[in-house]
Scaffold this motif. Structure first.
Motif, PDB file in Angstrom:
ATOM      1  N   PHE A 184     135.809  15.426  23.339  1.00  0.00           N
ATOM      2  CA  PHE A 184     137.011  15.519  24.167  1.00  0.00           C
ATOM      3  C   PHE A 184     138.247  15.689  23.303  1.00  0.00           C
ATOM      4  CE2 PHE A 184     135.137  13.153  28.078  1.00  0.00           C
ATOM      5  CZ  PHE A 184     134.437  14.307  28.390  1.00  0.00           C
ATOM      6  N   SER A 192     132.267  22.238  19.930  1.00  0.00           N
ATOM      7  CA  SER A 192     131.073  21.411  19.761  1.00  0.00           C
ATOM      8  C   SER A 192     130.470  21.586  18.370  1.00  0.00           C
ATOM      9  CB  SER A 192     130.048  21.676  20.854  1.00  0.00           C
ATOM     10  OG  SER A 192     129.931  23.037  21.102  1.00  0.00           O
ATOM     11  N   MET A 238     129.567  18.476  29.044  1.00  0.00           N
ATOM     12  CA  MET A 238     130.778  17.794  29.489  1.00  0.00           C
ATOM     13  C   MET A 238     132.039  18.592  29.178  1.00  0.00           C
ATOM     14  SD  MET A 238     129.503  15.198  30.868  1.00  0.00           S
ATOM     15  CE  MET A 238     131.000  14.316  31.288  1.00  0.00           C
ATOM     16  N   ILE A 239     131.970  19.508  28.216  1.00  0.00           N
ATOM     17  CA  ILE A 239     133.140  20.354  27.979  1.00  0.00           C
ATOM     18  C   ILE A 239     132.860  21.772  28.463  1.00  0.00           C
ATOM     19  CG2 ILE A 239     134.106  18.967  26.103  1.00  0.00           C
ATOM     20  CD1 ILE A 239     132.929  20.986  24.120  1.00  0.00           C
ATOM     21  N   MET A 298     130.914  11.853  22.452  1.00  0.00           N
ATOM     22  CA  MET A 298     131.601  12.432  23.603  1.00  0.00           C
ATOM     23  C   MET A 298     133.111  12.354  23.422  1.00  0.00           C
ATOM     24  SD  MET A 298     130.400  12.807  27.191  1.00  0.00           S
ATOM     25  CE  MET A 298     129.920  11.251  27.867  1.00  0.00           C
ATOM     26  N   SER A 305     122.956  17.589  24.679  1.00  0.00           N
ATOM     27  CA  SER A 305     123.083  17.428  26.130  1.00  0.00           C
ATOM     28  C   SER A 305     124.499  17.001  26.521  1.00  0.00           C
ATOM     29  CB  SER A 305     122.053  16.417  26.637  1.00  0.00           C
ATOM     30  OG  SER A 305     122.234  15.190  25.980  1.00  0.00           O
ATOM     31  N   LEU A 306     125.266  16.487  25.538  1.00  0.00           N
ATOM     32  CA  LEU A 306     126.650  16.082  25.838  1.00  0.00           C
ATOM     33  C   LEU A 306     127.595  17.260  26.028  1.00  0.00           C
ATOM     34  CD1 LEU A 306     127.242  13.200  23.255  1.00  0.00           C
ATOM     35  CD2 LEU A 306     126.807  12.980  25.700  1.00  0.00           C
ATOM     36  N   LYS A 338     122.924  21.602  32.125  1.00  0.00           N
ATOM     37  CA  LYS A 338     123.872  22.150  33.101  1.00  0.00           C
ATOM     38  C   LYS A 338     123.162  23.166  34.002  1.00  0.00           C
ATOM     39  CE  LYS A 338     127.920  22.461  34.850  1.00  0.00           C
ATOM     40  NZ  LYS A 338     128.485  21.248  35.488  1.00  0.00           N
TER      41      LYS A 338
END
Lengths: 221, 233
Positions: free
Chosen positions: A72, A92, A166-167, A68, A162-163, A174
């Motif tokens: 970021f 990603s 977050m972006i 993660m 699945s992370l 989601k």
């Protein structure tokens, strides 16, 4: 139980599309990781000090940094730093390939080292050239060892996608959240139904792959 | 005499450590040479120098033809069946016809009692069976000289015999062989000549009867005593 939400509108199709996004990103990253990982793994087994040091640093970074954080850094940090806009999908793919290449390279290096020296020597004693030794003796054995290991890496990559929500990528998790939010009033139990379905979808995506790994492991080792 | 292998002043060093020190040796066609000596005396290194697995620092090794080697650890290719293991080198290196090689492989496997295993993988074989296949794999290349490097050292005792019998059978066919072994009874039975190596030098080069019954050097006597046990009762 909340499963009825799935039948509303295009909800099920939207979930499947979300899964499609996750699978697409992991598939592209897997291909990049395998190609780069093979090259780096072979370079690492040359035992050149400079390559060894650089690859050790690289591997340690990948091991220590949570995915993660890497996401970021690339998605938010890179944009700020260079002023150029990197799409969430490209970010990603970069992060997953960065991670996958390190793991793959380590697997390749391990496989190369696990081939006993006597395999090279007996090939030589039989008069095989170096190239023939690699083609007929060493590479087939490495591929056999590598297939089940790299398939495990693929399933882990699919799960880790699945992370990327977050972006801001609308992948399966989601989509699930959106459906739950939208139906909060009409189906208060939607969370269970939706997340259970997502669990099932991940399972359906990863299980055949993991079966394949088991099968190949039995067949080839 | 018909010399098939000639070693002249062979010296092998690992950095400063001299493993083989000025070895000279000639082997005639059909001769069975057994090389014995304490661990680390250079026996295995000598074989590896003969077939080119080690580079040498001084001297010369000349062979009239090819060598075939069988190692201590079972070194079959694990991803190939027995038959594929046997056929790889003849087909790829010697460019022989597949049919002809396959036929010969079948005959040789029958000789060592492994016809039924030709489509099995090495992992499905016992240690003794693997070693017999390894011997066939060396034989099928038609080498002029066969080198055996402690081929029974890694085997369970009950499997030693089946491998040694195959080698005895080869001796009867007048194959030229250099055998490194710790099996003294076998050495005595098979050898035409015994070489006793210690500290990288040839200490004795003699007949088996002479070596085992009346070794000339004190070092050979000492070495042979390590195989004897005193009765404690």
């Amino acid at each position: 139980m909340g499963f009825e939400v799935l039948l509303k509108g295009k909800n099920m199709i939207r979930l499947l599309q979300g899964l499609g996004v996750a699978l697409k990103i992991s598939l592209i990253s897997v291909v990049i990781s395998i190609v780069l990982g093979l090259i780096l793994g072979m370079l690492m087994s040359l035992k050149k000090p400079v390559i060894n040091m650089l690859s050790r640093i690289y591997l340690e970074i990948v091991r220590i940094m949570p995915q993660m954080v890497l996401l970021f850094i690339v998605f938010f940090g890179f944009t700020k730093l260079t002023g150029r806009n990197l799409s969430a999908e490209v970010s990603s793919i970069i992060v997953f390939s960065f991670w996958g290449t390190a793991e793959m390279a380590d697997l390749v290096r391990g496989c190369l080292q696990s081939i006993p020296k006597i395999q090279y020597e007996s090939s030589m004693a039989l008069g095989l050239t170096r190239l023939q030794t690699y083609i007929y003796v060493i590479i087939p054995q490495i591929i056999r060892r590598l297939i089940p290991l790299s398939i495990n890496l693929i399933t882990r990559m699919i799960k880790t996608t699945s992370l990327i929500m977050m972006i801001g990528i609308v992948e399966v998790l989601k989509v699930g959240q959106q459906i739950i939010e939208a139906n909060r009033k009409s189906s208060p139990h939607a969370a269970f139904g939706i997340f259970a379905t997502i669990l099932l979808l991940y399972f359906l995506a990863c299980w055949p792959i993991s079966c394949l790994a088991r099968y190949l492991e039995k067949k080839l080792v | 005499m018909n010399e098939i292998l000639k070693i002249e002043h062979l010296t092998k060093k690992y950095d400063d450590l001299t493993v083989l020190d000025d070895i000279s040796l000639a082997v005639n066609k059909g001769e069975v040479l057994v090389i014995v000596g304490p661990s680390g005396c250079g026996k295995s290194t000598l074989l590896r120098c003969i077939n080119g697995l080690e580079d040498i620092q001084d001297g010369k090794v000349s062979i009239d033809g090819k060598t075939g080697m069988v190692f201590q650890s079972y070194e079959l290719f694990p991803h190939m069946t027995v038959l594929q293991n046997l056929m790889l080198a003849p087909v790829k290196v010697q460019k022989r016809k597949k049919d002809e090689v396959k036929k010969e492989a079948g005959q040789l496997l029958e000789r060592v009692g492994l016809s039924a295993k030709k489509n099995n993988y090495p992992r499905q074989l016992s240690g003794g069976q693997k070693q017999r296949v390894a011997i066939v794999r060396a034989l099928i290349m038609h080498p002029e000289v066969l080198l055996f490097d402690e081929v029974t050292a890694a085997l369970d005792p009950e499997m030693v015999r089946e491998v040694l019998d195959v080698i005895l059978d080869l001796a009867k066919q007048d194959k030229t062989m250099l055998i490194v072994t710790h099996e003294m009874a076998f050495a005595r039975a098979i050898a035409d000549r015994v070489i006793f190596l210690e500290g990288g030098s040839i200490i004795e080069d003699t007949t088996p009867a002479q070596f085992f019954d009346a070794p000339r050097s004190e070092r050979a006597r000492k070495f042979l005593r390590t195989f004897e046990f005193e009765n404690v009762h």
